[in-house]
Design an enzyme around this catalytic site. Structure first.
Site, PDB file in Angstrom:
ATOM      1  N   ASN A  12       0.870  -1.182   0.000  1.00 42.66           N
ATOM      2  CA  ASN A  12       0.000   0.000   0.000  1.00 42.66           C
ATOM      3  C   ASN A  12       0.905   1.230   0.000  1.00 42.66           C
ATOM      4  O   ASN A  12       1.520   1.545   1.015  1.00 42.66           O
ATOM      5  CB  ASN A  12      -0.889  -0.044   1.253  1.00 42.66           C
ATOM      6  CG  ASN A  12      -1.693   1.225   1.431  1.00 42.66           C
ATOM      7  OD1 ASN A  12      -1.772   2.064   0.528  1.00 42.66           O
ATOM      8  ND2 ASN A  12      -2.308   1.369   2.603  1.00 42.66           N
ATOM      9  N   TRP A  13       0.975   1.912  -1.137  1.00 43.36           N
ATOM     10  CA  TRP A  13       1.886   3.053  -1.264  1.00 43.36           C
ATOM     11  C   TRP A  13       1.354   4.302  -0.551  1.00 43.36           C
ATOM     12  O   TRP A  13       2.069   5.293  -0.444  1.00 43.36           O
ATOM     13  CB  TRP A  13       2.144   3.367  -2.747  1.00 43.36           C
ATOM     14  CG  TRP A  13       2.970   2.345  -3.458  1.00 43.36           C
ATOM     15  CD1 TRP A  13       3.406   1.151  -2.951  1.00 43.36           C
ATOM     16  CD2 TRP A  13       3.474   2.422  -4.799  1.00 43.36           C
ATOM     17  NE1 TRP A  13       4.146   0.485  -3.905  1.00 43.36           N
ATOM     18  CE2 TRP A  13       4.208   1.239  -5.048  1.00 43.36           C
ATOM     19  CE3 TRP A  13       3.376   3.379  -5.821  1.00 43.36           C
ATOM     20  CZ2 TRP A  13       4.831   0.985  -6.267  1.00 43.36           C
ATOM     21  CZ3 TRP A  13       3.998   3.119  -7.041  1.00 43.36           C
ATOM     22  CH2 TRP A  13       4.718   1.930  -7.258  1.00 43.36           C
ATOM     23  N   LYS A  14       0.088   4.257  -0.145  1.00 41.69           N
ATOM     24  CA  LYS A  14      -0.541   5.431   0.502  1.00 41.69           C
ATOM     25  C   LYS A  14      -0.343   6.669  -0.377  1.00 41.69           C
ATOM     26  O   LYS A  14      -0.314   6.546  -1.603  1.00 41.69           O
ATOM     27  CB  LYS A  14       0.011   5.609   1.920  1.00 41.69           C
ATOM     28  CG  LYS A  14      -0.083   4.307   2.725  1.00 41.69           C
ATOM     29  CD  LYS A  14       0.177   4.481   4.194  1.00 41.69           C
ATOM     30  CE  LYS A  14       0.044   3.123   4.892  1.00 41.69           C
ATOM     31  NZ  LYS A  14       0.175   3.206   6.335  1.00 41.69           N
ATOM     32  N   HIS A  99      -9.313   1.462   5.452  1.00 43.88           N
ATOM     33  CA  HIS A  99      -8.001   1.610   6.095  1.00 43.88           C
ATOM     34  C   HIS A  99      -8.152   2.549   7.293  1.00 43.88           C
ATOM     35  O   HIS A  99      -8.919   3.514   7.245  1.00 43.88           O
ATOM     36  CB  HIS A  99      -6.977   2.161   5.099  1.00 43.88           C
ATOM     37  CG  HIS A  99      -5.573   2.041   5.607  1.00 43.88           C
ATOM     38  ND1 HIS A  99      -5.068   2.892   6.566  1.00 43.88           N
ATOM     39  CD2 HIS A  99      -4.597   1.147   5.332  1.00 43.88           C
ATOM     40  CE1 HIS A  99      -3.827   2.518   6.846  1.00 43.88           C
ATOM     41  NE2 HIS A  99      -3.516   1.471   6.111  1.00 43.88           N
ATOM     42  N   GLU A 101      -6.430   4.860   8.299  1.00 44.58           N
ATOM     43  CA  GLU A 101      -6.156   6.276   7.986  1.00 44.58           C
ATOM     44  C   GLU A 101      -7.389   6.929   7.368  1.00 44.58           C
ATOM     45  O   GLU A 101      -7.638   8.120   7.580  1.00 44.58           O
ATOM     46  CB  GLU A 101      -4.927   6.364   7.066  1.00 44.58           C
ATOM     47  CG  GLU A 101      -3.653   6.043   7.853  1.00 44.58           C
ATOM     48  CD  GLU A 101      -2.525   5.420   7.057  1.00 44.58           C
ATOM     49  OE1 GLU A 101      -2.580   5.429   5.814  1.00 44.58           O
ATOM     50  OE2 GLU A 101      -1.583   4.903   7.696  1.00 44.58           O
ATOM     51  N   GLU A 169      -4.795  -4.649  10.891  1.00 46.66           N
ATOM     52  CA  GLU A 169      -3.708  -3.681  11.045  1.00 46.66           C
ATOM     53  C   GLU A 169      -3.916  -2.903  12.356  1.00 46.66           C
ATOM     54  O   GLU A 169      -4.710  -1.956  12.396  1.00 46.66           O
ATOM     55  CB  GLU A 169      -3.715  -2.686   9.885  1.00 46.66           C
ATOM     56  CG  GLU A 169      -3.536  -3.318   8.527  1.00 46.66           C
ATOM     57  CD  GLU A 169      -3.030  -2.309   7.502  1.00 46.66           C
ATOM     58  OE1 GLU A 169      -1.996  -2.582   6.874  1.00 46.66           O
ATOM     59  OE2 GLU A 169      -3.642  -1.228   7.352  1.00 46.66           O
ATOM     60  N   GLY A 175       3.425   2.198  10.770  1.00 48.77           N
ATOM     61  CA  GLY A 175       4.456   3.221  10.602  1.00 48.77           C
ATOM     62  C   GLY A 175       5.253   3.534  11.856  1.00 48.77           C
ATOM     63  O   GLY A 175       5.960   4.534  11.914  1.00 48.77           O
ATOM     64  N   SER A 214       4.069  -2.187  10.207  1.00 46.90           N
ATOM     65  CA  SER A 214       5.521  -2.296  10.389  1.00 46.90           C
ATOM     66  C   SER A 214       6.097  -3.639   9.936  1.00 46.90           C
ATOM     67  O   SER A 214       7.058  -4.135  10.528  1.00 46.90           O
ATOM     68  CB  SER A 214       5.907  -1.996  11.846  1.00 46.90           C
ATOM     69  OG  SER A 214       5.588  -0.641  12.162  1.00 46.90           O
ATOM     70  N   GLY A 235       3.103  -1.131   4.184  1.00 47.63           N
ATOM     71  CA  GLY A 235       3.124   0.285   3.832  1.00 47.63           C
ATOM     72  C   GLY A 235       4.520   0.717   3.430  1.00 47.63           C
ATOM     73  O   GLY A 235       4.979   0.494   2.309  1.00 47.63           O
ATOM     74  N   GLY A 236       5.249   1.329   4.372  1.00 47.92           N
ATOM     75  CA  GLY A 236       6.552   1.925   4.098  1.00 47.92           C
ATOM     76  C   GLY A 236       7.517   1.021   3.343  1.00 47.92           C
ATOM     77  O   GLY A 236       8.208   1.469   2.418  1.00 47.92           O
TER      78      GLY A 236
HETATM   79  P1  13P Z   1       3.514   0.345   7.539  1.00 48.27           P
HETATM   80  O1  13P Z   1       3.958  -0.956   6.886  1.00 48.27           O
HETATM   81  O2  13P Z   1       4.231   1.540   7.001  1.00 48.27           O
HETATM   82  O3  13P Z   1       3.505   0.240   9.017  1.00 48.27           O
HETATM   83  O4  13P Z   1       1.972   0.549   7.069  1.00 48.27           O
HETATM   84  C1  13P Z   1       1.070  -0.482   7.212  1.00 48.27           C
HETATM   85  C2  13P Z   1      -0.183  -0.105   6.520  1.00 48.27           C
HETATM   86  O5  13P Z   1      -0.910   0.760   6.967  1.00 48.27           O
HETATM   87  C3  13P Z   1      -0.493  -0.789   5.264  1.00 48.27           C
HETATM   88  O6  13P Z   1      -1.793  -0.527   4.853  1.00 48.27           O
END
Ligand code: 13P
Length: 254
Positions: A12-14, A99, A101, A169, A175, A214, A235-236
């Site tokens: 997920n590149w956000k 999500h 967020e 999650e 993150g 993470s 994510g990251g």
């Molecule tokens: P991180 O891997 O950056 O913690 O993000 C997880 C995430 O929210 C994937 O949707």
């Protein structure tokens, strides 16, 4: 769509990435082996602006492509929104809904997430439904109650392994570099599996349950070896080929 028999590793590149980021696909392809692809399906979920280009670029490559959100309606006066029908029209395979967020930034409730998942299903997209507790909820001992409530409230009535993926999650793990213990992840995933099988029978056993928060090369093998963890939502560490490949290479044998 993702094969229920394989792990699913989704990036997920956000709100990250420009046209220049597409070069990571070439690097990724150099690193991915047929052995990796026997064990897992790999999905990339870029921002809307890169979807079309990424779909074109990966047309002959073994990657699934997902979006990060969709509107619950097919079309209409919703400035700035994108519908599931539009995503499918581009050739998108899946869409992330709910999500944390989006739940936090846009006030998305379980009812809204459920309507978005229904719209995804109606347009032949796999809905990746996200759930997870906050730190306060975990510290108050409410984790299982919160995620159970989110799962039952966000899932459409008729889900199959082909059209639904659930991503657990924990909000506090996203993150932050913090990850729950294996036992804690196992407990939540076991609980989610029980809800899925009690609602959907055998089909519920086949639905992918992803862990997200993470995940990186150094912890992926450990996390993916937990029972009822069928993949990861990353994510990251999905933003560079090097980091994402480190996870892809850690996927255990089936
Ligand atoms: P991180 O891997 O950056 O913690 O993000 C997880 C995430 O929210 C994937 O949707």
């Amino acid at each position: 769509m993702a094969s229920p028999e394989k792990y699913l590793i989704a990036g997920n590149w956000k709100m990250n990435g420009t046209l220049a980021s597409l070069s990571m696909i070439d690097e990724l392809m150099k690193g991915v082996s047929s052995r990796d692809l026997q064990r897992q399906d790999i999905m990339l979920c870029p921002p809307f602006t890169l979807l079309s280009r990424l779909i074109d670029k990966t047309a002959t490559l073994p990657f699934l492509i997902g979006a990060q959100d969709c509107h619950m309606q097919e079309k209409g006066a919703h400035t700035g929104d994108i519908s599931a029908a539009m995503l499918r029209d581009l050739g998108t395979d899946a869409v992330i809904v709910g999500h944390s967020e989006r739940r936090a930034d846009h006030g998305e409730t379980n009812e809204i997430v459920q309507a978005k998942a229904e719209s995804a299903h109606a347009h032949d997209l796999t809905a990746i439904i996200c759930i997870g507790e906050t730190l306060d909820q975990r510290e108050a001992g409410q984790t299982l109650a919160v995620v159970s409530d989110q799962l039952t409230g966000s899932m459409p009535a008729l889900c199959t392994a082909a059209n639904t993926v659930i991503a657990y999650e924990p909000v506090w793990a996203i993150g932050t570099g913090k990850v729950p213990s294996n036992d804690d992840i196992a407990l939540v995933h076991q609980n989610l599996r029980e809800i899925l099988t009690s609602r959907l029978g055998e089909e519920g056993e086949r639905i992918h349950l992803l862990y997200g928060g993470s995940v990186k090369g150094s912890n992926a093998a450990d996390i993916l070896s937990i029972e009822h963890v069928n993949g990861a939502l990353v994510g990251g560490a999905s933003l560079t080929a090097k980091d994402f490949l480190a996870i892809i290479k850690s996927v255990p044998e089936l």
